[in-house]
Design a protein around this motif. Structure first.
Motif, short mmCIF file in Angstrom:
data_model
loop_
_atom_site.label_atom_id
_atom_site.label_comp_id
_atom_site.label_asym_id
_atom_site.label_seq_id
_atom_site.Cartn_x
_atom_site.Cartn_y
_atom_site.Cartn_z
N ILE A 293 3.58 -2.96 4.05
CA ILE A 293 2.75 -4.39 3.48
C ILE A 293 1.62 -4.10 4.65
CG2 ILE A 293 2.73 -6.83 3.66
CD1 ILE A 293 4.69 -5.67 1.41
N CYS A 294 0.41 -4.38 4.25
CA CYS A 294 -0.56 -4.18 5.00
C CYS A 294 -1.69 -5.46 4.70
CB CYS A 294 -1.36 -3.06 4.67
SG CYS A 294 -0.58 -1.54 5.07
N GLU A 295 -2.38 -5.91 5.77
CA GLU A 295 -3.25 -6.60 5.42
C GLU A 295 -4.54 -6.01 4.66
OE1 GLU A 295 -4.89 -8.33 8.95
OE2 GLU A 295 -3.04 -9.18 9.68
N SER B 196 -11.78 -3.17 0.26
CA SER B 196 -12.57 -2.36 0.92
C SER B 196 -12.16 -1.60 2.19
CB SER B 196 -13.62 -3.12 1.09
OG SER B 196 -13.50 -4.36 2.29
N GLY B 197 -10.93 -2.34 2.66
CA GLY B 197 -10.28 -1.88 4.01
C GLY B 197 -8.91 -2.44 4.01
N TRP B 198 -8.14 -1.92 4.96
CA TRP B 198 -6.73 -2.17 5.32
C TRP B 198 -6.46 -2.04 6.79
CZ3 TRP B 198 -8.35 1.96 3.07
CH2 TRP B 198 -7.80 3.20 3.56
N VAL B 199 -5.29 -2.68 7.07
CA VAL B 199 -4.69 -2.40 8.62
C VAL B 199 -3.47 -1.76 8.36
CG1 VAL B 199 -3.98 -3.50 10.44
CG2 VAL B 199 -6.04 -4.48 9.54
N TRP B 200 -3.35 -0.55 9.03
CA TRP B 200 -2.21 0.33 8.74
C TRP B 200 -1.25 0.26 10.28
CZ3 TRP B 200 -0.25 2.22 4.44
CH2 TRP B 200 0.87 3.29 4.59
N ASP C 112 -7.67 8.73 3.66
CA ASP C 112 -7.99 7.26 3.76
C ASP C 112 -9.49 6.80 3.39
OD1 ASP C 112 -5.46 7.32 5.19
OD2 ASP C 112 -6.07 7.41 6.94
N GLU C 113 -9.65 7.36 2.29
CA GLU C 113 -11.30 7.23 1.78
C GLU C 113 -11.41 5.81 1.25
OE1 GLU C 113 -12.10 10.27 -0.62
OE2 GLU C 113 -11.57 11.95 0.79
N GLY C 114 -10.20 5.12 0.58
CA GLY C 114 -10.45 3.93 0.12
C GLY C 114 -9.01 3.62 -0.72
N VAL D 286 0.93 -1.17 -0.07
CA VAL D 286 0.04 0.07 0.16
C VAL D 286 0.82 1.20 0.02
CG1 VAL D 286 -1.86 1.31 1.25
CG2 VAL D 286 -1.74 -1.15 1.19
N LYS D 287 0.65 2.23 -1.01
CA LYS D 287 1.14 3.32 -1.21
C LYS D 287 0.48 4.60 -0.31
CE LYS D 287 2.61 6.49 -4.72
NZ LYS D 287 2.34 6.75 -6.23
N LYS D 288 1.13 5.14 0.23
CA LYS D 288 0.41 6.28 1.09
C LYS D 288 1.25 7.59 0.99
CE LYS D 288 -1.86 7.78 5.47
NZ LYS D 288 -2.09 7.53 6.90
#
Length: 77
Positions: A21-23, A32-36, A71-73, A8-10
């Motif tokens: 690397i995120c779930e 639809s969602g992730w753990v940061w 963090d909208e999607g 995931v790129k932020k």
């Protein structure tokens, strides 16, 4: 609910972008969602750690996901 590890790129500022690397969780086969900010390399057993490493290797083969807005999607880059 289906999930896997993904890159995931932020964008944290105008000058700084980070990759993690995120779930990532899916609804209707779309992210639809992730753990940061969770240390996925901390596991409860050696077997779980080996499984996490396999998941990381698979994540590196997938397109990078980018966080949309505040963090909208997520969307594939």
């Amino acid at each position: 609910m289906l999930w896997n590890y993904r890159v995931v790129k932020k964008k944290v500022s105008e000058e700084e972008v980070i990759f993690d690397i995120c779930e990532v969780y899916y609804k209707d086969n779309k992210p639809s969602g992730w753990v940061w900010d969770e240390n996925i390399l901390r596991q409860e057993s050696l077997v779980d750690l080996e499984d996490a490493l396999i998941g990381i290797q698979e994540a590196l083969k997938q397109p990078v996901l980018e966080i949309i807005g505040d963090d909208e999607g997520l969307r594939e880059v």
